[in-house]
Design an enzyme around this catalytic site. Structure first.
Site, PDB file in Angstrom:
ATOM      1  CG  ASP A  88      95.474  -4.538 -25.278  1.00  0.00           C
ATOM      2  OD1 ASP A  88      96.125  -3.948 -23.688  1.00  0.00           O
ATOM      3  OD2 ASP A  88      95.350  -5.895 -24.960  1.00  0.00           O
ATOM      4  CG  ASP A 486      71.422 -46.425 -25.703  1.00  0.00           C
ATOM      5  OD1 ASP A 486      71.529 -45.643 -26.496  1.00  0.00           O
ATOM      6  OD2 ASP A 486      71.013 -47.171 -26.670  1.00  0.00           O
TER       7      ASP A 486
END
Length: 599
Positions: A88, A486
């Site tokens: 890390d 729509d």
């Protein structure tokens, strides 16, 4: 050299790197180390305030990463790894630990805008890499580990950075997966004035220190502490020098484990998908008491012997726990593979077990010229079979619900990364066109509190949204609303339109026409947030990119568009400014604006 003797001792060991970092992989590969890559699933959530300084925090994180991989491989593989390496890397300045930036603004704050005592520009800072080396052995079926940790510190000094240089570097995208927001081995090198210490430590792995530590930890003539090699059958040591033992072995080396996993992996997939279809994880989740194989068999209407075999297999895969009282689902298993809950992927699993499985079963015929069974660019998990692909006009409620459940699961996997990609604070209203169950809309509203989001989708979709709301509250997000309609015909006038996974099925001309219409709907200062699956060199090899490449094997039409193609398409549609980010999940997220009020 200290490198060759130490790495030579590991030649016939199973060495695993618990990191997906291409930089660490390159450093160790260039040194001649042979290893597998198994990225750790440990979430880096350790309390920085409780850590014994930046170096201790990096070492603790590396240890958790390596141990998670060692335990996972011991549970699922037939052979325990000999050595697992975790690492890390963090940047520390003014007592503050800097990890990877979450977005461009965070990268900017790291590099320049923090308080003078905590900024990187014009100052010296420390780069710490914590390394954990886990020596593994198996005794009576139990994993035994010996963990050695250490760290290396390198001092790096930045030049005073101009705003222009900073933003040029940030817009390159390089800072986004680098500790401290820069990568010294590439473009970030132009920010650095001097380095005191190990350069490779800043890149991501202190190779020299690693080899020295390994030389102290490994006894002469062997590859692990204690002088006993777990690579020998039964863990016995022959007493001969390693070179003499190696010379006695004729024939090719054994195949790598990841190759065996690829050949055998379909079995695990089918077992998990079948368990989802049977509702097994619903039965064993939710805090219920463990159930025996006989009880499970009675509930699922299968034979007790078959139930016992399936339960044992799922326990071996780490999805279930087995005790004297019976079987129960692990917390993460219940959260994601049971039917209910915001993070449920069961709908995704059901479609994977249906049309997607069938499509890949016919892969050879497709490669030999048969008509591809799936639409172009649609992830196979979301594809419907030929009778069901027209979701807009299909009237079967069960079909719509299956598709929505799969889309809901896919959206849940990607929404957080998408919402965090850009700073959208300049927009006050947005509309997700064809936004389904509203997963991304909710994450956008949560991430950007001033943004009100409308989801516009077909009536048959909006009517079913309550099924996917968190239990007990059908409208839990005041910043999100749903409208039936729509979106191809009309949409609400908002600052930001959002469109996801709508372009792959369209050839270039219709795709350009659609984007042009959306551009015309943008008010001054408005924009379009576009999300698509895309492949580029940076994402190559990531799970999302691999999945996209595999999907293309059974899809018709053109391959998935590259991020560069998407950017060009948006500019051709009339958007003046197009910003592009790619995520580690194989997504391309683009923010396109135009007009006098654009960003």
């Amino acid at each position: 050299m200290v490198l060759l003797p130490v790495l030579g001792k590991l030649q016939h060991k199973r060495v695993v790197l618990a990191s997906a970092s291409p930089r660490r992989r390159e450093i160790l590969s260039n040194a001649g180390l042979r290893f597998e890559v198994v990225p750790s699933r440990f979430r880096e959530t350790l309390d920085k305030a409780a850590a014994p300084g930046p170096a201790g925090y990096a070492e603790d994180t590396a240890r958790h990463k390596a141990l998670e991989v060692a335990r996972r491989l011991h549970q699922k593989d037939l052979r325990t790894p000999d050595i697992v390496i975790g690492a890390d890397t963090i940047v520390a300045v003014g007592g503050l630990i800097l990890e990877k930036p979450v977005d461009k603004q965070d990268a900017y704050r790291m590099l320049s805008r923090r308080p003078p005592s905590c900024r990187l520009s014009g100052k010296e800072h420390s780069v710490f890499t914590g390394v954990a080396v886990v020596f593994c052995s198996c005794q009576d079926g139990r994993l035994v580990t010996d963990v050695r940790t250490f760290h290396e510190e390198t001092r790096v000094t930045f030049s005073e950075l101009s705003e222009e240089l900073l933003w040029e570097y940030i817009h390159s995208g390089e800072p986004m997966d680098k500790a401290g927001g820069y990568g010294i081995q590439a473009l970030g090198g132009m920010l650095v004035e001097s380095v005191r210490g190990d350069f490779l430590n800043v890149v991501g792995f202190p190779l020299n220190r690693f080899c020295k530590q390994l030389a102290w930890a490994l006894p002469a003539g062997d590859g692990e502490p204690g002088g006993q090699s777990s690579s020998e059958p039964g863990g016995q040591h022959s007493g001969e020098p390693s070179g003499q033992r190696d010379a006695q072995h004729d024939g090719p080396p054994p195949p790598p484990d990841h190759l065996l996993q690829l050949l055998d992996g379909f079995k695990a997939s089918k077992a998990v998908l079948t368990a989802c279809r049977l509702g097994l994880f619903d039965l064993l989740s939710g805090g219920a008491a463990p159930l025996s194989a006989t009880q499970v068999a009675d509930s699922l209407v299968v034979s007790p012997e078959a139930a016992a075999r399936l339960l044992d297999a799922l326990a071996a895969l780490g999805l279930l726990t087995r005790s004297d009282g019976g079987y129960s689902a692990r917390e993460a298993t219940g959260r994601h593979l049971a039917s209910r809950g915001p993070g449920s992927l069961r709908g995704l699993a059901l479609l994977l077990d249906g049309p997607a499985w069938d499509a890949f079963s016919r892969l050879e015929a497709t490669l030999r010229g048969a008509r591809p069974p799936l639409a172009p660019g649609i992830p196979s998990a979301l594809a419907l079979d030929p009778r069901e692909q027209d979701l807009v006009t299909h009237t079967d409620p069960e079909t719509r619900l299956r598709f929505l459940a799969a889309e809901h699961g896919r959206s849940w996997l990607t929404a957080r990364r998408v919402a965090a990609t850009f700073d959208l604070s300049r927009f006050s209203s947005a509309c997700h066109l064809g936004g389904g169950t509203g997963v991304l809309a909710r994450e956008l509203a949560r991430r950007h509190p001033g943004l009100r989001v409308t989801v516009l989708d077909l009536p048959g979709v909006v009517d079913r949204v309550p099924r996917f709301q968190p239990a007990g509250d059908p409208h839990p997000d005041p910043g999100v609303s749903f409208v039936a309609g729509d979106w191809l015909q009309a949409s609400p006038r908002v600052d930001l339109q959002v469109l996801s996974w709508a372009l792959p099925t369209l050839p270039p001309s219709p795709a350009l026409g659609l984007l042009g219409r959306l551009r015309e709907r943008c008010p001054p200062g408005g924009g379009l947030l576009l999300v698509e699956t895309a492949l580029d060199e940076d994402s190559w090899g990531s799970p999302g990119a691999v999945s996209s490449l595999l999907d293309q094997l059974v899809a018709s039409g053109d391959p998935t568009r590259s991020p560069r193609d998407l950017k060009a398409l948006l500019r051709a549609a009339g958007f003046e400014d197009v910003r592009l980010e790619t995520t580690d999940g194989g997504l391309a997220v683009l923010l396109a604006t135009g007009g006098t009020g654009g960003l």
